[in-house]
Motif scaffolding. Structure first.
Motif, PDB file in Angstrom:
ATOM      1  N   TYR A 626     -15.996 -53.804 -30.158  1.00  0.00           N
ATOM      2  CA  TYR A 626     -15.502 -54.904 -28.808  1.00  0.00           C
ATOM      3  C   TYR A 626     -16.479 -55.783 -28.720  1.00  0.00           C
ATOM      4  N   TYR A 627     -15.901 -56.869 -28.004  1.00  0.00           N
ATOM      5  CA  TYR A 627     -16.929 -58.172 -27.540  1.00  0.00           C
ATOM      6  C   TYR A 627     -17.753 -57.580 -26.595  1.00  0.00           C
ATOM      7  N   GLY A 628     -17.677 -56.390 -25.875  1.00  0.00           N
ATOM      8  CA  GLY A 628     -18.769 -55.821 -25.076  1.00  0.00           C
ATOM      9  C   GLY A 628     -18.132 -54.337 -24.535  1.00  0.00           C
ATOM     10  N   LEU A 629     -19.140 -53.397 -24.154  1.00  0.00           N
ATOM     11  CA  LEU A 629     -18.735 -52.116 -23.650  1.00  0.00           C
ATOM     12  C   LEU A 629     -19.481 -51.912 -22.356  1.00  0.00           C
ATOM     13  N   GLY A 630     -18.636 -52.287 -21.347  1.00  0.00           N
ATOM     14  CA  GLY A 630     -19.128 -52.226 -19.870  1.00  0.00           C
ATOM     15  C   GLY A 630     -19.077 -51.078 -19.258  1.00  0.00           C
ATOM     16  N   TYR A 631     -20.072 -50.245 -19.580  1.00  0.00           N
ATOM     17  CA  TYR A 631     -20.244 -48.687 -19.054  1.00  0.00           C
ATOM     18  C   TYR A 631     -20.129 -48.756 -17.419  1.00  0.00           C
ATOM     19  N   PHE A 632     -19.403 -47.759 -16.798  1.00  0.00           N
ATOM     20  CA  PHE A 632     -19.407 -47.633 -15.507  1.00  0.00           C
ATOM     21  C   PHE A 632     -20.154 -46.289 -15.290  1.00  0.00           C
ATOM     22  N   SER A 633     -21.244 -46.456 -14.303  1.00  0.00           N
ATOM     23  CA  SER A 633     -21.947 -47.694 -13.725  1.00  0.00           C
ATOM     24  C   SER A 633     -23.257 -47.251 -13.644  1.00  0.00           C
ATOM     25  N   ILE A 634     -24.066 -48.365 -13.127  1.00  0.00           N
ATOM     26  CA  ILE A 634     -25.381 -48.040 -13.200  1.00  0.00           C
ATOM     27  C   ILE A 634     -25.948 -46.919 -12.093  1.00  0.00           C
TER      28      ILE A 634
END
Length: 817
Positions: A626-634
């Motif tokens: 993927y272009y990015g893997l935006g984990y949810f959340s900090i």
């Protein structure tokens, strides 16, 4: 619910208003999980009261019905005649007479054996205790063995089974059409059997006349309807009787009472302690506990632990590919206002220092708590960017760029005051689209004036919220199209080089995704980056498991996907979709703007070391796809639902709300140490190299079991959270590194598991104190660090490394070269 590969046996769930077939060719073992009900059988035309933990058997081709009260629940295991005959041909001449409710408590020992056997067979199925079907078959076979050993009796062989089999089409026609005026002639035309044959066969093989059988089927349905509020006349016609009198006469003939007396008896049944749905504080069902306690109590000889061995031979001189580590492109910080919280800021600074993400994404930029938009008493609009500037300044100071989702909708502008979450977020189109356009225009002018055009070219903008929210009826997709396109045009009007992302879809609705692409081409608003999201969630009906999803008011109506590789499969699905869309979309970068292991914000497993293995598996297997893997959340500081008092309450975050690092955060720290060259990759391992070091990443991931994926659990508490996973053995890795320079090498091992690296497990070892003192919190922060060991290894052109991982454990091994 679950059938084995050859259709030999099947588990199923029986609920209130489920109408069990009046007969079937399978032998059925039924256990009442909760509530009360009735069993009606052809033998002696008897009706029995059944209740929680009763277990009984319905023999092959035995006419019966099982009726449960409103909150009743039972589980059944059907065994096919071919399965039983293959195991023991003698079973064809024997019936099983097993009815626990006919015996006093002191005579339940033999029935407890059957309860134990059923529990062990069910556990073998839903936990996938073995990849080989022989294990599950052996459990079912043990149950059959005990049934016939303790409860079987000889029956006269009259050819009844084969005769009943020939009547199958006639019987099935009756069950489909019992409300109609069925005659023998109707059956003859449907089955190509003569009326005289059907008439004789019903009496000979079913033990009852055609008319008697049809009447009993109608009675079964009438008995179900009598649990409701319909009148006797209404129920009579609904069940196929010609009149209320006909229903009353049938009840008297076959049940010995009138429908009115039957209904009054229902009201007299005592309400047991189990009449209400049993749930944990987190909203998970405990329905199967009554059965599974027999598995827990089973006194079995300890089985040897079999360790799976993975042998890997790697040439360190061959680089598979260069790594870009795109999983570090972006991470979610939750809602914009939360970034003004000092504790949240400290957590973000921690993760930026140890991992370093390019973008920090925040939602709710125009929510009321940001006070960005308001109207005075005269209806005049005003804009205030103080809070937003503080949020953006902090993100930039943390060494990241903002990714701003321009949602949801200021209440002063919203068409509908709909709050989907507990926090002040209104998910609604604007009452006036022009007012929304002016808001975006003003916002872009402010950002350019404060931060400059060149800086904003490095940011990411999301025109509105996820398109998929229309699937929950909060707006129609046409509303989304208007808001998205207007916002897109305003942002691009400010600068064509500003980067826009959308639509944040799960691709659950391909029709809606195609509509979005057509809209973008038509209005010239194709996003620069195509965004998707995954919470490993599926529609409960999609899997056809037979299990009912346990609902609560703090989660979407979604079960957890049984596909352990759903992130990988979603990427392929997105790729195929964009290629099929062609013009404008083929080749777009794909950003996973939100992802996690499930949609539940009170999943107690989120705090355990399971989550570290989940992150290892997900990032290793989808590295750079993927272009990015935006984990949810900090952080667990997420006000979509009411805040929890406990530190380990099962939130999404990498940190607890009081700042304690969970095992998931420790996993990210380890993963961030990967080199920029990929050497080898496979099931459970990922080997990289940098200039002076080799990094070996290992995991032993275990997926949720079938019950827990539907929010059912047999044993989940705040201090016992590891019994809701599939059974998996320890795993050993034997790794041979070829091409390593001769001599001694320093080897460092970092591990996360129940014995170290997991703040939750350290908290359990401390006695699970709640609430915690400041001293206890500091101790947990220290104990949450991964287990560490340093050693030296000798290489003579070949270096051998061994590691053994228990379920849920992860490991990083670094080797100096």
């Amino acid at each position: 619910m679950g059938r084995n590969i050859n259709g030999e046996f099947e588990f199923d769930v029986i609920r209130h208003k489920d109408t069990a077939a009046a007969w079937s060719q399978e032998l059925k073992v039924i256990f009442v999980l909760r509530g009360n009900g009735w069993l009606h059988t052809e033998e002696g035309d008897r009706t029995y009261a059944i209740s929680r933990e009763d277990i009984f058997v319905i023999n092959s081709f035995q006419m019966h019905s099982v009726v449960l009260e409103e909150n009743g629940l039972a589980i059944s295991l059907s065994l096919s005649p071919s399965f039983l005959a293959a195991a023991s041909p003698e079973t064809e001449d024997r019936n099983v007479n097993c009815k626990s409710f006919l015996h006093e408590e002191e005579k339940q020992q033999l029935f407890d054996i059957i309860r134990k056997d059923l529990a062990l067979a069910f556990r073998a199925w839903y936990k996938k205790e073995s990849e080989l079907s022989i294990h599950l078959r052996s459990r079912v076979m043990a149950l059959a063995d005990d049934l016939y050993r303790y409860f079987s009796e000889n029956v006269e062989n009259t050819g009844r089974e084969s005769g009943r089999e020939r009547l199958r089409a006639a019987v099935e026609y009756i069950h489909r059409n019992y409300r109609e005026g069925i005659t023998l002639a109707d059956l003859a035309s449907q089955t190509y059997l003569s009326t005289s044959y059907i008439s004789r066969s019903f009496q000979k093989y079913m033990g009852v006349s055609f008319t008697g059988y049809l009447t009993q089927v109608r009675l079964f349905h009438a008995a179900l309807l009598l649990q409701g509020e319909g009148t006797v006349t209404e129920i009579a016609y609904e069940s196929g009787f010609s009149s209320a009198s006909a229903l009353i006469d049938a009840f008297k003939q076959y049940r010995g009472i009138t429908p009115g007396q039957y209904r009054r008896n229902l009201g007299k049944r005592p309400v047991t302690d189990n009449a209400e749905e049993m749930k944990t504080a987190e909203g998970f069902s405990m329905a199967f506990v009554s059965l599974m306690k027999y598995a827990d109590k089973a006194e079995e000889a300890a089985e040897p632990v079999v360790t799976g061995v993975c042998e890997i031979s790697v040439s360190t001189g061959i680089v598979k590919r260069q790594l870009r580590h795109t999983w570090k492109t972006m991470i979610n910080a939750g809602y914009a206002r939360d970034l003004l919280n000092a504790s949240m800021q400290n957590q973000i600074l921690d993760i930026q220092k140890s991992v370093g993400f390019r973008y920090i994404r925040c939602k709710g930029v125009v929510d009321d708590d940001m006070m960005l938009y308001s109207r005075d008493v005269n209806g005049n609009s005003s804009f205030n960017y103080v809070y937003l500037d503080q949020v953006l300044d902090f993100i930039l100071s943390a060494g990241a760029k903002p990714m701003l989702e321009l949602g949801h909708m200021p209440s002063a502008m919203a068409q509908k005051k709909v709050q989907f979450f507990k926090r002040p977020s209104f998910i609604s189109p604007p009452a006036e689209l022009e007012q929304w356009r002016l808001l975006i225009e003003s916002l872009m002018e402010h950002l350019i004036g404060r931060y400059g055009m060149e800086e904003l070219k490095k940011w990411l903008f999301v025109p509105w919220i996820s398109m998929d929210m229309h699937l929950f009826g909060l707006f129609v997709k046409e509303d989304f199209g208007e808001i998205y396109s207007v916002t897109y045009q305003e942002i691009k009007k400010a600068c064509r080089e500003f980067v826009i992302c959308g639509p944040g879809t799960t691709l659950l609705s391909l029709e809606a995704a195609k509509w979005f692409c057509d809209l973008c081409r038509e209005r010239d608003c194709i996003p620069d980056i195509f965004t998707v999201r995954s919470y490993a969630a599926i529609d409960p009906e999609e899997e056809k498991s037979g299990l009912k999803l346990v609902e609560n008011n703090e989660s979407f109506y979604m079960a957890v996907d049984g596909d352990e590789d759903c992130l990988m499969h979603l990427r392929r699905k997105v790729k195929d979709f964009l290629e099929a869309e062609g013009e404008g979309f083929c080749g777009l970068p794909v950003l996973m703007d939100e992802w996690s292991n499930n949609i539940w914000q009170r999943d107690l497993c989120n705090d355990t070391c399971y989550k570290s293995a989940y992150l290892f598996k997900s990032i290793m297997e989808n590295h750079d796809s993927y272009y990015g893997l935006g984990y949810f959340s900090i952080s667990d500081q997420l006000d979509e639902i009411a805040p929890a008092a406990e530190a380990f309450h099962g939130g999404f975050g990498l940190f607890t709300q009081n700042g304690i690092a969970k095992s998931a955060y420790r996993a990210m720290q380890l993963l961030s140490r990967a080199g920029d060259k990929l050497i080898a990759k496979g099931s459970g391992y990922f080997i990289t190299a940098s200039e002076n070091e080799i990094q070996i990443f290992l995991h032993n991931y275990c997926h949720y079991d079938m019950l827990y994926r539907y929010r059912n659990t047999t044993n989940l508490t705040k201090t016992r959270r590891y019994k809701v996973f599939q059974e998996k053995a320890p795993r050993s890795f034997h790794i041979q590194l070829e091409g390593v320079r001769p001599g001694r090498h320093e080897v460092r091992r970092y591990g996360i598991g129940r014995k170290g690296g997991s703040a939750y497990d350290a908290w359990i070892d401390m006695g699970a104190p709640e609430p915690m003192t400041k001293e206890e919190e500091k101790t947990l922060m220290r104990l949450s660090s991964p287990v560490y060991r340093r050693e030296e290894a000798e290489a003579e052109g070949l270096l051998k490394i061994k590691a053994s991982l228990m379920p849920h454990e992860v490991c990083l091994i670094t080797i100096s070269i």
